[in-house]
Scaffold this motif. Structure first.
Motif, PDB file in Angstrom:
ATOM      1  N   PRO B  33       0.822  -1.215   0.000  1.00 34.12           N
ATOM      2  CA  PRO B  33       0.000   0.000   0.000  1.00 34.12           C
ATOM      3  C   PRO B  33       0.862   1.273   0.000  1.00 34.12           C
ATOM      4  N   LEU B  34       1.932   1.242   0.792  1.00 33.75           N
ATOM      5  CA  LEU B  34       2.807   2.417   0.877  1.00 33.75           C
ATOM      6  C   LEU B  34       3.394   2.764  -0.496  1.00 33.75           C
ATOM      7  N   ALA B  35       3.793   1.718  -1.238  1.00 29.50           N
ATOM      8  CA  ALA B  35       4.357   1.947  -2.568  1.00 29.50           C
ATOM      9  C   ALA B  35       3.302   2.538  -3.508  1.00 29.50           C
ATOM     10  N   VAL B  36       2.067   2.049  -3.399  1.00 35.22           N
ATOM     11  CA  VAL B  36       0.997   2.593  -4.242  1.00 35.22           C
ATOM     12  C   VAL B  36       0.745   4.060  -3.901  1.00 35.22           C
ATOM     13  N   MET B  37       0.782   4.386  -2.606  1.00 35.19           N
ATOM     14  CA  MET B  37       0.581   5.777  -2.190  1.00 35.19           C
ATOM     15  C   MET B  37       1.674   6.655  -2.789  1.00 35.19           C
ATOM     16  N   GLY B  38       2.900   6.128  -2.834  1.00 39.64           N
ATOM     17  CA  GLY B  38       4.017   6.847  -3.455  1.00 39.64           C
ATOM     18  C   GLY B  38       3.794   7.007  -4.954  1.00 39.64           C
ATOM     19  N   GLN B  39       3.356   5.904  -5.586  1.00 42.85           N
ATOM     20  CA  GLN B  39       3.105   5.916  -7.037  1.00 42.85           C
ATOM     21  C   GLN B  39       2.055   6.971  -7.404  1.00 42.85           C
ATOM     22  N   LEU B  40       1.058   7.149  -6.543  1.00 45.96           N
ATOM     23  CA  LEU B  40       0.006   8.134  -6.815  1.00 45.96           C
ATOM     24  C   LEU B  40       0.449   9.562  -6.494  1.00 45.96           C
ATOM     25  N   GLY B  41       1.556   9.682  -5.751  1.00 50.07           N
ATOM     26  CA  GLY B  41       2.077  11.017  -5.439  1.00 50.07           C
ATOM     27  C   GLY B  41       1.511  11.629  -4.174  1.00 50.07           C
ATOM     28  N   LEU B  42       0.975  10.819  -3.259  1.00 51.07           N
ATOM     29  CA  LEU B  42       0.490  11.369  -1.994  1.00 51.07           C
ATOM     30  C   LEU B  42       1.685  11.863  -1.178  1.00 51.07           C
ATOM     31  N   PRO B  43       1.669  13.112  -0.713  1.00 46.52           N
ATOM     32  CA  PRO B  43       2.811  13.623   0.045  1.00 46.52           C
ATOM     33  C   PRO B  43       3.095  12.758   1.280  1.00 46.52           C
ATOM     34  N   ALA B  44       4.346  12.333   1.426  1.00 48.84           N
ATOM     35  CA  ALA B  44       4.706  11.381   2.482  1.00 48.84           C
ATOM     36  C   ALA B  44       4.557  11.991   3.873  1.00 48.84           C
ATOM     37  N   GLU B  45       4.625  13.327   3.972  1.00 48.71           N
ATOM     38  CA  GLU B  45       4.600  13.941   5.304  1.00 48.71           C
ATOM     39  C   GLU B  45       3.179  14.065   5.851  1.00 48.71           C
ATOM     40  N   ASP B  46       2.168  13.839   5.016  1.00 47.18           N
ATOM     41  CA  ASP B  46       0.794  13.957   5.500  1.00 47.18           C
ATOM     42  C   ASP B  46       0.304  12.648   6.101  1.00 47.18           C
ATOM     43  N   GLN B  47      -0.788  12.745   6.863  1.00 44.28           N
ATOM     44  CA  GLN B  47      -1.376  11.551   7.466  1.00 44.28           C
ATOM     45  C   GLN B  47      -2.613  11.136   6.684  1.00 44.28           C
ATOM     46  N   TYR B  48      -2.839   9.838   6.619  1.00 43.98           N
ATOM     47  CA  TYR B  48      -3.977   9.314   5.868  1.00 43.98           C
ATOM     48  C   TYR B  48      -4.677   8.225   6.645  1.00 43.98           C
ATOM     49  N   LEU B  49      -5.950   8.058   6.319  1.00 45.30           N
ATOM     50  CA  LEU B  49      -6.696   6.894   6.781  1.00 45.30           C
ATOM     51  C   LEU B  49      -6.652   5.893   5.633  1.00 45.30           C
ATOM     52  N   VAL B  50      -6.026   4.750   5.864  1.00 46.07           N
ATOM     53  CA  VAL B  50      -5.856   3.766   4.796  1.00 46.07           C
ATOM     54  C   VAL B  50      -6.671   2.512   5.132  1.00 46.07           C
ATOM     55  N   MET B  51      -7.445   2.048   4.156  1.00 45.31           N
ATOM     56  CA  MET B  51      -8.263   0.855   4.361  1.00 45.31           C
ATOM     57  C   MET B  51      -7.864  -0.182   3.312  1.00 45.31           C
ATOM     58  N   LEU B  52      -7.803  -1.439   3.728  1.00 44.69           N
ATOM     59  CA  LEU B  52      -7.569  -2.507   2.760  1.00 44.69           C
ATOM     60  C   LEU B  52      -8.745  -3.470   2.852  1.00 44.69           C
TER      61      LEU B  52
END
Ligand SMILES: Cc1cc2nc3c(=O)[nH]c(=O)nc-3n(C[C@H](O)[C@H](O)[C@H](O)COP(=O)(O)OP(=O)(O)OC[C@H]3O[C@@H](n4cnc5c(N)ncnc54)[C@H](O)[C@@H]3O)c2cc1C
Lengths: 417, 82
Positions: B33-52
């Motif tokens: 999931p982390l790699a996908v978030m990177g691939q989409l360009g989500l800024p790494a310093e922000d916080q997210y609610l991630v669901m799988l």
């Protein structure tokens, strides 16, 4: 039974009172780390607008309120929780043990990593102490920049405007209230604020703040800058979970809780801004950093702690705001619902806007601007999941008939048939 | 392989243009999931609610869990209200 409640905001106070009501004999300790009587952050804007004094911010009145209820108030900070030993560690007070624990530590104001955020004259508006500082620093004509036009930002905007300051609001996103309003609504609120003499800079980043003599120089992404007296930062909040590190209590962004508001550890509960719990319409575990959720969480967690098993249906995300006289509100899945219909009606000239989103024939989200009477009704329709039947088609054509729809479908009246 | 990505609020803008709030995304097998978030360009310093697949995925697991074909990854803003 020995209960410890960490945090004495609305979630903690309501929990302590509910515990007492449910179990007259139990021991209740309410621990808070701010050197204040338990107060409501929601009241800070009224304090700044000088429509109440500090007493008016207190959640409960009467010096002996807590004593009479047998609630032991402790001013101290909890630094760790050890679930297996059923104990907490305090800065001043050593160790304390519990049978049941409630984590109601709320959230804190987040500051963006921008140079100069630590300078004197850059304030949050989160605690009573922040309120005192802003009140001391600002008066009629003071030059103030407010960073952030979200829900809390817009509440603070109202309070600063009431102090008669020369106000500029800076929002990084392309509209005001980016997380609670769509473009249509956000634009209307911006235009409204501008018509009331507030300067609104959207899609603008603050790059740096520097000291220049007694004033502050604030620089923007487009290269421009301004000299101001005070900067108030309202750029979001983060749950206070740091002290739980290593405790084994499961956290994500907040403390994860189930439909009884219990954490993964038996007998340990969480409530309010710090709790990440089920949302009403989707069941997804979200943080709703609003007072109604804090109160509801506090009450239901306490019932469960006292042994009255109570199931929580989930919280409804809901914001109601009065910005310089323009009332706006947002509810639930206002941003649309997969596969569901939606309808909207805007009258930009008179600052009125209504958007409704549906799942089948039930309203699951709404935005409203300039429509004060609709707030309670929309909330009721969403919370009770009222099936609208043929009224749905009528609302699709004219969302303004939501009041009629409510009366017809909940009171069985023949209204509108 | 393909996975489904769902977003909410302001995070929609990180999906390919025209996706709305969800899309199918081609990702490498073995990706996290982390790699996908990177691939989409989500800024790494922000916080997210991630669901799988409908379950909250705490931050510590986002770089460890390996995604499978047709998994549904939800990326949402961290908090509502404040
Ligand atoms: C200016 C302003 C206006 C607002 N207006 C509205 C509004 O109009 N409507 C609305 O719905 N919401 C509003 N809110 C948000 C609302 O105030 C919060 O959602 C609410 O306060 C949450 O309650 P709580 O009990 O969870 O946390 P809090 O009220 O934050 O209380 C938690 C307490 O726990 C203490 N604490 C934290 N960690 C520890 C520790 N380790 N040990 C001991 N104590 C600790 C904290 O210092 C704090 O005193 C507003 C907030 C602000 C700042």
């Amino acid at each position: 039974m020995k209960h410890i409640v960490i945090g004495n905001g609305p979630a903690g106070v309501i929990a302590a009172e509910t515990l007492r009501r449910t179990d007259p004999k139990c021991a209740i300790t309410l621990i808070g780390d701010e050197p204040e009587a338990p107060y409501s952050r929601m009241a800070l804007p009224y304090l700044l607008a000088e429509s109440i004094n500090e007493d008016g911010t207190h959640l409960r009145h009467g010096a002996d309120h807590y004593k009479e209820l047998g609630i032991d108030i402790v001013t101290d900070q909890v630094t760790s929780v050890v679930p297996d030993k059923r104990s907490v560690t305090l800065v001043k007070g050593g160790e304390a043990t519990f049978d049941r624990l409630l984590i109601a530590t709320g959230s804190h104001a987040a500051r963006p990593p921008i140079p100069g955020m630590d300078l004197d004259g850059v304030e949050n508006c989160w605690t009573l102490e922040d309120g005192r500082r802003i009140a001391a620093a600002t008066k009629k004509g003071s030059r103030v920049v407010l960073m952030g036009a979200g829900f809390i930002g817009c509440i603070v905007l109202e309070a600063l405007a009431a102090r008669g300051v020369e106000l500029t609001v800076v929002e990084m996103e392309d509209r005001m209230l980016p997380r609670m309003m769509d473009h249509t609504g956000g634009e209307m609120i911006k235009r409204w604020c501008e018509s009331k003499g507030v300067t609104v800079l959207t899609a603008t980043k603050v790059e740096a703040i520097e000291q220049t003599g007694k004033a502050l120089k604030i620089s923007y992404g487009d290269g421009s800058s301004a000299e101001v007296d005070t900067v108030v930062c309202a750029t979001g909040v983060r749950p206070n979970v740091g002290f739980l590190e290593g405790s084994g209590i499961e956290t994500d962004l907040g403390v994860l809780v189930d439909n009884n508001l219990q954490t993964n550890k038996d007998g340990i509960y969480a409530a309010g801004d710090v709790a990440q719990g089920p949302e009403l319409l989707t069941g997804v575990k979200e943080i709703h950093a609003i007072q109604p959720t804090a109160s509801e969480h506090g009450r239901i967690a306490a019932l469960n702690m006292a042994g009255e098993a109570t199931h929580y249906r989930g919280s409804l995300s809901m914001n109601v705001l009065n910005t310089l006289g323009l009332v706006s509100s947002s509810f639930g899945l206002w941003d649309g619902n997969e596969g569901g219909d939606e309808t909207s009606l805007a009258d930009a000239d008179s600052y009125r806007y209504l958007r409704l989103t549906f799942r089948d024939d039930v309203i699951v989200g709404a935005l409203a601007l300039g429509l004060t009477h609709h707030v309670g009704i929309i909330r009721g329709l969403i919370q009770t999941g009222v099936k609208l039947g043929h009224w749905k088609d009528r609302l699709m054509k004219d969302p303004n008939r939501v009041m009629e729809a409510y009366l017809a479908r909940t009171h069985g009246s023949s209204f509108g048939y | 392989m393909q996975i489904k990505v769902k977003t909410g609020g302001l995070l929609r803008r990180y999906l390919p243009e025209g996706s709305g709030s969800q899309c199918e995304l081609d990702v490498a097998a073995g990706t996290t999931p982390l790699a996908v978030m990177g691939q989409l360009g989500l800024p790494a310093e922000d916080q997210y609610l991630v669901m799988l697949n409908g379950e909250v995925l705490p931050a510590t697991q986002r770089g460890e869990i390996v995604l499978s074909e047709n998994d549904e990854l939800g990326l949402f803003p961290p908090l509502k209200g404040g």
